[in-house]
Scaffold this motif. Structure first.
Motif, PDB file in Angstrom:
ATOM      1  N   GLU A 169      -0.611   9.561  17.958  1.00 57.87           N
ATOM      2  CA  GLU A 169       0.604   8.918  18.457  1.00 57.87           C
ATOM      3  C   GLU A 169       0.758   9.180  19.957  1.00 57.87           C
ATOM      4  N   PHE A 170       1.609   8.352  20.577  1.00 64.03           N
ATOM      5  CA  PHE A 170       1.988   8.528  21.987  1.00 64.03           C
ATOM      6  C   PHE A 170       0.763   8.600  22.905  1.00 64.03           C
ATOM      7  N   GLY A 171      -0.207   7.759  22.609  1.00 64.21           N
ATOM      8  CA  GLY A 171      -1.398   7.740  23.439  1.00 64.21           C
ATOM      9  C   GLY A 171      -2.266   8.969  23.275  1.00 64.21           C
ATOM     10  N   GLY A 172      -2.020   9.726  22.224  1.00 66.07           N
ATOM     11  CA  GLY A 172      -2.808  10.930  21.985  1.00 66.07           C
ATOM     12  C   GLY A 172      -2.259  12.166  22.658  1.00 66.07           C
ATOM     13  N   PHE A 173      -1.156  12.056  23.394  1.00 71.54           N
ATOM     14  CA  PHE A 173      -0.580  13.202  24.098  1.00 71.54           C
ATOM     15  C   PHE A 173       0.516  13.851  23.252  1.00 71.54           C
ATOM     16  N   PHE A 174       0.540  15.166  23.273  1.00 72.46           N
ATOM     17  CA  PHE A 174       1.559  15.911  22.543  1.00 72.46           C
ATOM     18  C   PHE A 174       2.945  15.585  23.109  1.00 72.46           C
ATOM     19  N   GLU A 175       3.889  15.296  22.197  1.00 71.11           N
ATOM     20  CA  GLU A 175       5.276  15.073  22.575  1.00 71.11           C
ATOM     21  C   GLU A 175       6.177  15.754  21.558  1.00 71.11           C
ATOM     22  N   TYR A 176       7.355  16.154  21.995  1.00 68.88           N
ATOM     23  CA  TYR A 176       8.356  16.666  21.061  1.00 68.88           C
ATOM     24  C   TYR A 176       8.986  15.495  20.317  1.00 68.88           C
ATOM     25  N   THR A 177       9.115  15.623  19.016  1.00 69.34           N
ATOM     26  CA  THR A 177       9.658  14.527  18.210  1.00 69.34           C
ATOM     27  C   THR A 177      10.752  15.038  17.279  1.00 69.34           C
ATOM     28  N   ASN A 178      11.530  14.093  16.768  1.00 72.15           N
ATOM     29  CA  ASN A 178      12.491  14.391  15.708  1.00 72.15           C
ATOM     30  C   ASN A 178      12.330  13.324  14.634  1.00 72.15           C
ATOM     31  N   SER A 179      13.302  13.185  13.783  1.00 66.19           N
ATOM     32  CA  SER A 179      13.160  12.271  12.645  1.00 66.19           C
ATOM     33  C   SER A 179      13.113  10.810  13.059  1.00 66.19           C
ATOM     34  N   THR A 180      13.562  10.500  14.255  1.00 66.01           N
ATOM     35  CA  THR A 180      13.596   9.091  14.675  1.00 66.01           C
ATOM     36  C   THR A 180      12.533   8.758  15.718  1.00 66.01           C
ATOM     37  N   GLY A 181      11.783   9.757  16.160  1.00 64.79           N
ATOM     38  CA  GLY A 181      10.781   9.488  17.198  1.00 64.79           C
ATOM     39  C   GLY A 181      10.788  10.571  18.244  1.00 64.79           C
ATOM     40  N   PRO A 182      10.512  10.235  19.488  1.00 64.01           N
ATOM     41  CA  PRO A 182      10.507  11.242  20.553  1.00 64.01           C
ATOM     42  C   PRO A 182      11.874  11.898  20.698  1.00 64.01           C
ATOM     43  N   GLU A 183      11.870  13.205  20.903  1.00 61.01           N
ATOM     44  CA  GLU A 183      13.106  13.950  21.104  1.00 61.01           C
ATOM     45  C   GLU A 183      13.721  13.542  22.437  1.00 61.01           C
TER      46      GLU A 183
END
Length: 960
Positions: free
Chosen positions: A384-398
């Protein structure tokens, strides 16, 4: 008649024969063989003299047979020739090597350096800073007293900010007026980057109002005259090629906690380490790279008897230190000079074409790299997100989490393409019927066309948060037509050289742009933005050089601007100055050590009209009230419906200047000192101000400022031999500025300097009696060990309540002193130079620390899923529980000394080609106590500045 009587008559008439008068004629030529128009021919020791005509011819009457004839002409050596019975003398003048006789530019004209009465400085090409220079302003950094050149950032294609004396305005444009080969640039579009630095011959900076008043309505912040290179007449074919290659790296990173330090802090604070990752990522190291820059310049020039041509081709390609940033520029320059009518008519055509491509990186990555958790990996395992680590929650990116810095960079495609054409035709005609009278006309156009786009990858963490596409295009056009008459004559009876100028100028500015942007995931067209304005100027100047001892000069201009109402559209500006050339007195000439001494003084009034609105004198709509609209088909277009006319008028600045120029030991040591005092009133400010002040969202004249300072410069020829030369030059400026009036409620302070970390936060304010860059803070309380106490401030008003009323003005961003030191050394074919630059007395607000160095920032509570955010190491010093954004703890001294430039070169002469090899280092050393990455922060709020670079440049040049 007897012999005795003849003898008596002969004795009586003999003296008359001895002093018989005759008529002398001849021709005076310049060193290039052209007629010397207006050269002075006189009998030494008398007031008997004349001037040459357009063909360089002269007739001098009543010349004694034993006379000595004196030939003089500006810029050439004075020559004395005994008559010895001659009736005709033809002479070719030799150029004068004396620095005081060199010709320097002034507003709408030129004069001898010895006759300059105002504060101005000229920097020539041989004095420029060396290296892979991409922006013209970098050429004079640290070179001129009273001129501050600050690199805006390390962003590719970024030009420096140039300030001539402290800015007198608050809401208006603080940039100087740039005049390139006689064409004044649009002050809101004066990008010097479209000029190839290799094409520039000189900068002349007019600093005081007596020098700039002839430009009137836009000269309050000084005038910078830029002259480009031209080929000489009767010169051989010359071909030159230069190539420079530079490697750049970021000078310094923000000092943040590394992964191990961050893990330890989490544990020490009793937080859950399971939120952390397993990596050790240096995010700042990941987003930066070694930048590269290549610069190529090719020049061809040739001079004929009546024609000279110089053509240049330049190409610059830079990959920035921030990933995905870059700059590319191609320039084509052409200067053609052509003489007609035996030199009476001189045409000069100048063309500067440029095409730029600016690749824009997401600079939000700079701040994200400071705060992103160093224990997290760069990439995720989900794709996801182009393969880059991102913080997420139940709806998507935090939503309240920082974005992955590399994800920001790699998901953005943004570019600005810019095309610039600057053309000017200058014609100078010597009016044969009136010796000494010349007409000069300019017709110029400065046209800029641009288009830009920004596209964000929908699949990135950043792309999912907002607008993803925007496009824009437009043009800016600056058209000029001006003309002036110049009359130069020697008044023999008064022993005075007179120089008169009278002229007028019309300039029209048009700006138009269109744009499209994403709204609710749909691309929508925004209204067309059109801005059109015009300036009309009539100007005059008179200068008198009396007995080569006293110079008096005065100028005036009457200006009209479409930005103001008919009642206030026109204004008059003026300046007057004088100089006493003590250099030519017996006191100096017989002193044995003084070689130059001149006292100068002047006064002038200038204006400011450059505000970001075409019809600023029209009131805006009252908030909440309906606006008029006209229907076109299915669309309604809002129209202007003024509710009244604001009495808007020019800002005006009164400035006094006094100076001294001095030289010792045949000018082996030269220097100057200037003092200035400047008052600006009717400041053009944009609302809102507090109640009783400006109308919300409108311009008004509101307030005044006062600035003053002392500027000094000194230059010494330490070594001057046939094979070795060493020159040292230094300058320093002491200055201050304060607000003396604001049209708010009872002169109430006005918050102006926004900071990150919260909505509506400000850290600077305008207030009467203070510097415009003053900080507005709580006074921090410290324990006995010097550690700041969390949230404890001084109760400055003594009411036992700590609130906003306890904030005080404390320190300022403007420095008290600026200085520069330049050394130029050469031994035979070897040359070595360096430039130091520095400042003292200014402070920065360290917004990088204040925004991140608190436990409330590290452990945010406004996210659905737990996240931890990194901090600068300052958290270990403060242990602040929450952001203390208005604490004076973050106001830090920003004094610095920088080694800006060091260059070493060697010339290899050859029969057919000369080769020069060089190596140059830029931004090599910074001495400072400031805790941030760079103490040089324009405006004083240090908030994730695009870091400046340290560079190493290799150069190779060929001349055929």
């Amino acid at each position: 008649m007897n012999q005795k009587l003849q003898t008596v008559l002969l004795l009586i008439l003999l003296p008359f024969f001895a002093f018989a008068q005759s008529v002398i004629t001849g021709t005076v030529l310049e060193s290039n063989g052209l007629p010397a128009l207006g050269a002075t021919v006189s009998v030494k020791g008398t007031s008997n003299g004349t001037s040459t005509d357009f063909d360089g011819k002269y007739t001098l009457n009543n010349v004694p047979s034993d006379a000595v004839i004196v030939f003089s002409f500006i810029g050439y050596m004075t020559q004395e020739i005994p008559l010895n019975g001659q009736t005709s003398i033809n002479i070719t003048l030799a150029e004068n090597p004396s620095e005081l006789d060199t010709i320097v530019l002034i507003g709408y004209g030129s004069t001898k350096k010895a006759n300059v009465t105002a504060a101005q400085t000229t920097v020539k090409a041989e004095e420029f800073n060396k290296g892979a220079i991409t922006s013209p302003g970098q050429l004079i950094s640290g070179k001129v007293a009273g001129v501050q050149v600050t690199a805006a950032s390390g962003r590719p294609g970024d030009g420096p900010v140039i300030r001539v004396r402290p800015g007198s305005t608050l809401g208006g444009n603080q940039d100087a007026l740039y005049v390139v080969d006689g064409v004044p640039l649009d002050q809101r579009n004066a990008s010097l980057n479209t000029i190839n630095p290799a094409d520039i011959e000189s900068f002349t900076i007019l600093k005081d109002a007596s020098a700039t008043a002839i430009y009137g309505n836009r000269a309050s912040n000084g005038v910078v005259l830029i002259t480009t290179k031209k080929a000489k007449l009767n010169s051989d074919l010359k071909i030159g090629y230069d190539v420079q290659f530079a490697v750049n790296q970021v000078q310094d990173y923000a000092h943040v906690l590394n992964a191990d330090e961050f893990r330890q802090l989490v544990v020490d604070q009793g937080r859950d380490p399971a939120v952390l990752g397993d990596a050790n990522t240096d995010w700042q190291n990941e987003i930066y790279q070694n930048g590269t820059r290549a610069i190529h310049n090719l020049t061809v020039e040739k001079g004929y008897e009546a024609t000279s041509i110089r053509a240049s081709l330049g190409y610059t390609n830079e990959n920035g230190t921030l990933l995905r940033s870059g700059y590319e520029r191609a320039t084509l320059g052409l200067n053609v000079r052509q003489n007609f009518l035996k030199g009476d008519l001189k045409l000069n055509f100048t063309s500067q074409l440029a095409q730029e491509e600016l690749r824009r990186a997401d600079e939000g990555a700079v701040g994200a790299a400071v705060v992103f958790d160093p224990t997290q990996s760069i990439f995720n395992n989900t794709g996801e997100f182009g393969g880059f680590f991102e913080y997420t929650n139940s709806t998507g990116p935090e939503g309240n989490a920082p974005r992955n810095p590399l994800g920001l960079l790699n998901s953005l495609d943004s570019q600005l393409d810019n095309k610039q054409a600057r053309l000017n035709l200058n014609a100078a005609y010597n009016i044969r019927q009136v010796p000494g009278l010349k007409f000069t006309g300019n017709a110029g156009i400065d046209y800029n066309e641009f288009d830009e786009y920004t596209i964000r990858d929908f699949n990135s963490g950043a792309g999912a948060r907002g607008n993803n596409r925007s496009f824009g295009e437009g043009f800016r056009r600056n058209q000029l037509l001006d003309g002036r008459f110049e009359y130069k004559r020697t008044l023999e009876s008064l022993d005075t050289d007179m120089d008169l100028t009278l002229g007028g100028s019309f300039q029209d500015f048009t700006r138009q742009s269109t744009s499209h942007s994403t709204v609710n995931n749909e691309l929508q067209e925004n209204p067309i933005a059109i801005d059109d304005s015009a300036l009309v100027t009539a100007f005059a100047r008179a200068s008198f050089d009396i007995k080569d001892l006293v110079v008096l000069s005065a100028s005036a201009s009457r200006n009209g601007s479409s930005r103001f109402s008919k009642e206030n559209r026109w204004a008059n500006f003026y300046g007057a100055s004088a100089a006493i050339k003590l250099t030519n007195t017996d006191f100096v000439q017989n002193s044995g050590f003084l070689s130059q001494l001149k006292l100068r003084g002047g006064f002038g009034q200038t204006g400011q009209q450059d505000i970001d609105a075409s019809f600023a004198y029209l009131s805006v709509f009252t908030p909440g009230q309906p606006q008029a609209a006209v229907q076109f088909g299915d669309q309604f277009v809002t129209t202007i419906r003024p509710e009244g006319s604001i009495d808007l008028k020019w800002e005006t600045t009164d400035q006094w200047n006094a100076g001294i120029d001095i030289g010792f030991f045949d000018d082996r040591i030269t220097g100057s000192v200037d003092g200035f005092y400047r008052e600006t009133k009717d400041l053009l400010l944009f609302g809102p101000l507090p109640a009783g002040g400006l109308e919300n969202g409108s311009f008004q004249n509101a307030g005044s400022t006062l600035s003053r300072g002392i500027e000094t410069s000194i230059s010494g020829k330490i070594i001057q031999t046939e094979n070795m030369n060493w020159t040292l030059s230094a300058n320093a400026t002491v200055q201050e500025i304060e607000i003396t009036d604001l049209a708010g409620a009872d002169n109430a302070p006005v918050p102006v300097g926004g900071i990150s970390g919260g909505t509506g936060n400000t850290i600077q304010e305008w207030a009467v009696g203070s510097d415009p860059t003053s900080f507005h803070v709580f006074r921090q309380v410290y324990d006995q060990d010097g550690n700041p106490l969390d949230g404890v401030y001084v109760d400055t008003n003594g009411d036992n309540i700590i609130n906003d009323a306890d904030r005080v003005r404390y320190k300022k961003a403007n420095h008290d002193v600026y200085f520069g030191l330049t050394s130029n050394f050469n031994y035979k074919n070897l040359d070595f130079s360096f430039t130091f630059r520095g400042a003292a007395g200014g402070y920065n607000y360290n917004n990088v620390d204040s925004n991140s160095a608190s436990y409330g920032s590290i452990f945010p509570t406004n996210t659905q899923t737990p996240i931890y955010v990194n901090s600068t190491v300052d958290i270990l010093n403060t242990n602040f529980s929450q952001q203390r954004l208005q604490s004076d703890y973050y106001i830090q001294k920003a004094d610095f000394i920088k080694l800006d430039n060091v260059s070493l070169g060697y010339n290899f002469p050859g029969e057919n080609v000369d080769i020069r090899a060089s190596i140059t280092g830029t931004n090599l050393l910074t001495i400072t106590d400031y805790d941030g990455t760079d103490p040089e922060v324009f405006g004083g709020i240090d908030n994730n500045l695009f870091p400046r670079n340290r560079g190493l440049i290799f150069g190779l040049g060929f001349k055929f």
